[in-house]
Design a protein around this motif. Structure first.
Motif, PDB file in Angstrom:
ATOM      1  N   PHE A  38      27.090 -45.795  44.222  1.00 14.75           N
ATOM      2  CA  PHE A  38      25.823 -45.065  44.079  1.00 14.75           C
ATOM      3  C   PHE A  38      25.938 -43.885  43.133  1.00 14.75           C
ATOM      4  O   PHE A  38      24.944 -43.294  42.749  1.00 14.75           O
ATOM      5  N   PHE A  39      27.132 -43.529  42.712  1.00 17.67           N
ATOM      6  CA  PHE A  39      27.339 -42.305  41.938  1.00 17.67           C
ATOM      7  C   PHE A  39      26.511 -42.288  40.657  1.00 17.67           C
ATOM      8  O   PHE A  39      25.998 -41.267  40.259  1.00 17.67           O
ATOM      9  N   ARG A  40      26.355 -43.447  40.027  1.00 18.48           N
ATOM     10  CA  ARG A  40      25.615 -43.495  38.767  1.00 18.48           C
ATOM     11  C   ARG A  40      24.193 -42.985  38.951  1.00 18.48           C
ATOM     12  O   ARG A  40      23.667 -42.268  38.108  1.00 18.48           O
ATOM     13  N   GLU A  41      23.581 -43.323  40.065  1.00 18.11           N
ATOM     14  CA  GLU A  41      22.227 -42.864  40.330  1.00 18.11           C
ATOM     15  C   GLU A  41      22.194 -41.354  40.573  1.00 18.11           C
ATOM     16  O   GLU A  41      21.219 -40.701  40.266  1.00 18.11           O
ATOM     17  N   ASN A  42      23.253 -40.800  41.121  1.00 19.72           N
ATOM     18  CA  ASN A  42      23.313 -39.368  41.380  1.00 19.72           C
ATOM     19  C   ASN A  42      23.767 -38.575  40.148  1.00 19.72           C
ATOM     20  O   ASN A  42      23.647 -37.354  40.135  1.00 19.72           O
ATOM     21  N   PHE A  43      24.291 -39.253  39.156  1.00 21.82           N
ATOM     22  CA  PHE A  43      24.847 -38.585  37.987  1.00 21.82           C
ATOM     23  C   PHE A  43      23.832 -37.657  37.322  1.00 21.82           C
ATOM     24  O   PHE A  43      24.135 -36.512  37.008  1.00 21.82           O
ATOM     25  N   GLU A  44      22.600 -38.148  37.122  1.00 22.31           N
ATOM     26  CA  GLU A  44      21.578 -37.316  36.477  1.00 22.31           C
ATOM     27  C   GLU A  44      21.314 -36.047  37.281  1.00 22.31           C
ATOM     28  O   GLU A  44      21.274 -34.951  36.715  1.00 22.31           O
ATOM     29  N   ASN A  45      21.114 -36.201  38.594  1.00 20.84           N
ATOM     30  CA  ASN A  45      20.847 -35.031  39.444  1.00 20.84           C
ATOM     31  C   ASN A  45      22.024 -34.063  39.437  1.00 20.84           C
ATOM     32  O   ASN A  45      21.836 -32.848  39.360  1.00 20.84           O
ATOM     33  N   GLU A  46      23.222 -34.597  39.526  1.00 20.15           N
ATOM     34  CA  GLU A  46      24.400 -33.737  39.538  1.00 20.15           C
ATOM     35  C   GLU A  46      24.585 -33.026  38.197  1.00 20.15           C
ATOM     36  O   GLU A  46      24.932 -31.848  38.155  1.00 20.15           O
ATOM     37  N   LEU A  47      24.298 -33.731  37.109  1.00 16.63           N
ATOM     38  CA  LEU A  47      24.394 -33.118  35.792  1.00 16.63           C
ATOM     39  C   LEU A  47      23.350 -32.011  35.637  1.00 16.63           C
ATOM     40  O   LEU A  47      23.650 -30.925  35.131  1.00 16.63           O
ATOM     41  N   GLU A  48      22.138 -32.255  36.091  1.00 14.60           N
ATOM     42  CA  GLU A  48      21.099 -31.216  36.045  1.00 14.60           C
ATOM     43  C   GLU A  48      21.510 -29.993  36.858  1.00 14.60           C
ATOM     44  O   GLU A  48      21.288 -28.855  36.425  1.00 14.60           O
ATOM     45  N   ASN A  49      22.121 -30.216  38.018  1.00  9.04           N
ATOM     46  CA  ASN A  49      22.589 -29.091  38.844  1.00  9.04           C
ATOM     47  C   ASN A  49      23.695 -28.300  38.152  1.00  9.04           C
ATOM     48  O   ASN A  49      23.723 -27.068  38.212  1.00  9.04           O
ATOM     49  N   ILE A  51      24.111 -28.037  34.942  1.00  9.34           N
ATOM     50  CA  ILE A  51      23.463 -27.307  33.848  1.00  9.34           C
ATOM     51  C   ILE A  51      22.772 -26.057  34.372  1.00  9.34           C
ATOM     52  O   ILE A  51      22.887 -24.974  33.776  1.00  9.34           O
ATOM     53  N   LYS A  52      22.085 -26.173  35.504  1.00 17.24           N
ATOM     54  CA  LYS A  52      21.425 -25.003  36.102  1.00 17.24           C
ATOM     55  C   LYS A  52      22.449 -23.922  36.450  1.00 17.24           C
ATOM     56  O   LYS A  52      22.229 -22.738  36.207  1.00 17.24           O
ATOM     57  N   GLU A  53      23.575 -24.341  37.031  1.00 15.25           N
ATOM     58  CA  GLU A  53      24.622 -23.379  37.387  1.00 15.25           C
ATOM     59  C   GLU A  53      25.186 -22.698  36.140  1.00 15.25           C
ATOM     60  O   GLU A  53      25.403 -21.485  36.125  1.00 15.25           O
ATOM     61  N   ILE A  54      25.427 -23.468  35.108  1.00 17.45           N
ATOM     62  CA  ILE A  54      25.958 -22.914  33.860  1.00 17.45           C
ATOM     63  C   ILE A  54      24.977 -21.914  33.266  1.00 17.45           C
ATOM     64  O   ILE A  54      25.343 -20.812  32.866  1.00 17.45           O
ATOM     65  N   LYS A  55      23.707 -22.290  33.221  1.00 17.84           N
ATOM     66  CA  LYS A  55      22.690 -21.399  32.646  1.00 17.84           C
ATOM     67  C   LYS A  55      22.528 -20.129  33.476  1.00 17.84           C
ATOM     68  O   LYS A  55      22.208 -19.077  32.925  1.00 17.84           O
ATOM     69  N   VAL A  58      25.577 -18.113  31.953  1.00 16.04           N
ATOM     70  CA  VAL A  58      25.594 -17.779  30.527  1.00 16.04           C
ATOM     71  C   VAL A  58      24.231 -17.386  29.972  1.00 16.04           C
ATOM     72  O   VAL A  58      24.140 -16.928  28.837  1.00 16.04           O
ATOM     73  N   GLY A  59      23.184 -17.571  30.740  1.00 12.79           N
ATOM     74  CA  GLY A  59      21.838 -17.236  30.283  1.00 12.79           C
ATOM     75  C   GLY A  59      20.985 -18.483  30.150  1.00 12.79           C
ATOM     76  O   GLY A  59      21.460 -19.532  29.693  1.00 12.79           O
ATOM     77  N   SER A  60      19.741 -18.345  30.531  1.00  6.84           N
ATOM     78  CA  SER A  60      18.853 -19.512  30.562  1.00  6.84           C
ATOM     79  C   SER A  60      18.495 -20.024  29.176  1.00  6.84           C
ATOM     80  O   SER A  60      18.070 -21.166  29.026  1.00  6.84           O
ATOM     81  N   ASP A  61      18.673 -19.203  28.133  1.00 10.69           N
ATOM     82  CA  ASP A  61      18.340 -19.634  26.776  1.00 10.69           C
ATOM     83  C   ASP A  61      19.491 -20.345  26.068  1.00 10.69           C
ATOM     84  O   ASP A  61      19.313 -20.851  24.958  1.00 10.69           O
ATOM     85  N   ALA A  62      20.653 -20.373  26.679  1.00 17.14           N
ATOM     86  CA  ALA A  62      21.794 -21.044  26.046  1.00 17.14           C
ATOM     87  C   ALA A  62      21.505 -22.533  25.906  1.00 17.14           C
ATOM     88  O   ALA A  62      20.952 -23.161  26.809  1.00 17.14           O
ATOM     89  N   LEU A  63      21.881 -23.088  24.786  1.00 16.61           N
ATOM     90  CA  LEU A  63      21.722 -24.516  24.538  1.00 16.61           C
ATOM     91  C   LEU A  63      22.864 -25.263  25.216  1.00 16.61           C
ATOM     92  O   LEU A  63      24.035 -24.929  25.014  1.00 16.61           O
ATOM     93  N   VAL A  64      22.540 -26.249  26.027  1.00 15.99           N
ATOM     94  CA  VAL A  64      23.562 -27.082  26.657  1.00 15.99           C
ATOM     95  C   VAL A  64      23.690 -28.359  25.831  1.00 15.99           C
ATOM     96  O   VAL A  64      22.697 -29.040  25.566  1.00 15.99           O
TER      97      VAL A  64
END
Length: 173
Positions: A38-49, A51-55, A58-64
């Motif tokens: 099932f991990f593939r289906e969760n990959f998008e959600n986990e990647l979005e999370n 990215i949110k943590e990184i932003k 480092v700041g919400s305007d940083a380009l990921v």
């Protein structure tokens, strides 16, 4: 209180212009080694999370930046395993592209996996080998999968050129 935290987070000064996240194909190993189909289906959600943590740091305007993996240059895998691995890699790259598109060009950027010729050109343009004598395996480490120093340098130059274009466009707008 939560609203104040969100406002503080969104107004936080940018600490980085861009953040590059290399991810994807090792998640295939997770599927097989740990039975997490099932991990593939969760990959998008986990990647979005992620990215949110990184932003938030480092700041919400940083380009990921989410580059596609150049696994097609890896000589380790014989056919038919090679075809299966490349299809799985494409699956993960498609997910990364979908997340980048969802976030928007000013917030995230997916960069297609470079062709072998693009890697050769990047080596040539940045003062390395002429690029003519480079063979497929010469961009990979001894493990036959991961890029070697020249492979990472060429890939980094390609990524940097794409990031510079987007950052320049973002400044103009």
């Amino acid at each position: 209180q939560q609203q104040q935290q969100q406002q503080a987070s969104s107004s936080c000064a940018r600490k980085a212009d861009a953040v590059i996240i290399l991810c994807g194909i090792n998640d295939v190993k997770t599927c097989f080694l740990h039975g997490k189909i099932f991990f593939r289906e969760n990959f998008e959600n986990e990647l979005e999370n992620v990215i949110k943590e990184i932003k938030s740091v480092v700041g919400s305007d940083a380009l990921v930046v989410l580059p596609g993996n150049p696994l097609h240059i890896a000589p380790l895998f014989p056919n038919p395993l090679r075809e299966v691995i490349l299809k799985l890699n494409d699956c993960w790259d498609d997910k990364k592209e979908k997340v980048a598109n969802k976030l928007g060009k000013r917030k995230a950027l997916f960069i297609n996996s470079p062709t072998l010729q693009a890697l050769r050109d990047a080596v040539r343009m940045h003062g390395g080998d002429s690029g003519d004598g480079i063979r497929e395996g010469e961009f990979t480490a001894r493990d036959g999968v991961h890029p070697n120093d020249m492979g990472y340098k060429a890939w980094a130059n390609i990524i940097a050129a794409e990031v510079a274009k987007v950052l320049k466009d973002n400044e103009v707008q």
